[in-house]
Design an enzyme around this catalytic site. Structure first.
Site, PDB file in Angstrom:
ATOM      1  CB  THR A 211      37.060  42.250  -5.795  1.00 32.55           C
ATOM      2  OG1 THR A 211      37.335  40.845  -5.768  1.00 32.55           O
ATOM      3  CG2 THR A 211      36.826  42.726  -4.369  1.00 32.55           C
ATOM      4  CG  ASN A 212      33.849  38.133  -6.608  1.00 31.77           C
ATOM      5  OD1 ASN A 212      34.334  37.307  -5.861  1.00 31.77           O
ATOM      6  ND2 ASN A 212      34.210  38.237  -7.883  1.00 31.77           N
ATOM      7  CG  ASP A 213      31.180  39.024  -0.584  1.00 37.13           C
ATOM      8  OD1 ASP A 213      32.020  39.854  -0.217  1.00 37.13           O
ATOM      9  OD2 ASP A 213      29.957  39.177  -0.470  1.00 37.13           O
ATOM     10  CB  SER A 214      35.103  34.452  -4.552  1.00 40.38           C
ATOM     11  OG  SER A 214      35.878  33.282  -4.575  1.00 40.38           O
TER      12      SER A 214
END
Ligand code: CTP
Length: 402
Positions: A211-214
């Site tokens: 995933t990512n930091d959003s």
């Protein structure tokens, strides 16, 4: 939205009255001024002193307690309110309000209000389902009152049913919504808006993902404010961590592929699509059905990734008809150059460009600093503001150009 707003808080005699101390605190914490009016029955569940201490204002409990000769208490109270919140609303107060009856301090005061009014019914499932109660709610809606739907679930009586007080966070969201709809011009009235929010999750195996930091905060702010401005909103979200904005149709998804499938349905009847989600460009080629076990002695593990569909580019290039399509460009360098490139490459109408390496801008922050880029060739740099204010400004700029 609640900063310095004057909320008349009308509490009637249902068991959910015991939760109202916390609701008063939540409204006050967000900057509202709160004054409480209680029926005699409400005082069986919680004392006026509790609210006097929390709100720092006397609580109105008697129509004829006219201790201030300069005014008539219940009329002064009604005139003071920016919003009247009736919570919990019993079947009895619904019946009185629907018929204009004023026989105690709450009903008398409410009859004198002319501000927006939000009613939050909470009661036994059978009392709620009673044809008379439903008729009264219908009447109140026709008369211009906002009436929240109760939740379904475990009731104080010990069984399940519809009639539970909604979550306090949802009530606060609705208070903001009713105030905002009264305050802002309804520039999105009659428009359907679909918004994506959050970072997608690409499964490696049943317990691991990429995933990512959003955080989803910007997408949620856009959804909340679109609803405030009168839009019908579909919010496609990967996160369960944020309060659901009032009056938005929620669609929860996990991966880019699920997001692509869900937005296709919403897009055909949308007027505006906003891709605020941080979509993973790649997914794992061979997702494992079972947890991948550590291979002792093996030097490493190679994950093969394949490209995900580019949802924004697909909509912009293949599906766009009358719709306005808005994308995001979260960058750490060459912001405007990359943003202009994305606008052209994905055939978007607008790109919201933000430099996520700047303090107070981008992922997880409560503030943002963006530049809005139009396909008409104009850039609109906005100052650093809360994500809510940024979202309102985005809507205002876009709606002057559509
Ligand atoms: N986007 C999308 N589908 C993807 C990737 C991105 O719809 N598979 C959308 C995002 O929601 C955003 C915009 O495209 O609105 C830009 O996302 P970004 O990740 O910055 O774009 P990419 O084309 O992936 O470019 P980069 O090389 O910067 O990752």
């Amino acid at each position: 939205m609640l900063e310095n707003k004057k909320i008349g808080f009308f509490i009637t005699g249902g068991i959910a009255a015991y939760k109202m101390a916390e609701l008063a605190r939540m409204l006050i914490r967000r900057g509202a001024q709160v004054r409480v009016v209680m029926t005699q029955h409400a005082q069986e569940f919680i004392t006026p002193l509790t609210f006097q201490v929390l709100t720092k204002h006397p609580v109105l409990i008697d129509t004829f307690d006219e201790s201030t000769p300069a005014c008539v208490q219940h009329v002064a109270m009604a005139d003071w309110c920016d919003l009247a919140l009736v919570c919990p609303a019993t079947a009895n107060i619904l019946a009185k309000m629907a018929h204009g009856i004023a026989d105690d301090v709450v009903s008398t005061c409410l009859l004198a209000t002319s501000c927006p009014r939000l009613i939050v019914p909470a009661m036994n499932v059978n009392m709620y389902g009673n044809v008379a109660t439903q008729r009264n709610i219908e009447q109140l809606r026709q008369d211009g009152y906002e009436v929240m739907e109760p939740d379904e679930g475990f009731l104080a009586e010990g069984y399940e049913g519809k009639g539970r007080l909604p979550e306090l966070e949802a009530i606060v969201e609705m208070v903001e919504m009713v105030l905002a709809q009264a305050e802002f011009p309804q520039v999105l009235a009659g428009k359907r808006v679909v918004i994506t929010a959050g970072g997608t999750r690409e499964r490696i195996d049943p317990v691991r993902y990429i995933t990512n930091d959003s955080s989803g905060k910007m997408g949620y702010a856009l959804a909340q404010t679109a609803a405030w401005l009168g839009a019908q909103v579909d919010l496609i979200s990967t996160t369960h961590q944020l309060a659901e904005p009032a009056n938005c149709q929620m669609h929860f998804v996990e991966s880019a592929q699920e997001m692509a499938d869900t937005i296709k349905d919403c897009f055909s009847h949308a007027d505006i699509a906003v891709m605020a989600a941080a979509v993973s460009d790649y997914r794992v080629a061979n997702q494992a059905d079972q947890k991948i076990k550590k291979q002792v002695g093996q030097l490493g593990l190679i994950l093969e990734l394949v490209e995900n569909p580019d949802i924004l580019a697909y909509l912009g290039k293949n599906k766009k008809r009358h719709q306005t399509v808005i994308g995001f460009a979260a960058e750490t360098s060459n912001l405007l150059e990359y943003a202009h490139d994305k606008l052209t490459r994905k055939n978007a109408d607008w790109i919201v460009a933000n430099d996520v390496s700047q303090k107070g801008s981008g992922f997880n922050s409560d503030t943002n600093q963006v530049t809005l880029i139009s396909r008409m060739g104009q850039d609109y740099p906005l100052p650093q503001m809360s994500k809510q204010q940024t979202a309102l400004s985005i809507w205002q700029i876009i709606m002057t150009q559509v």
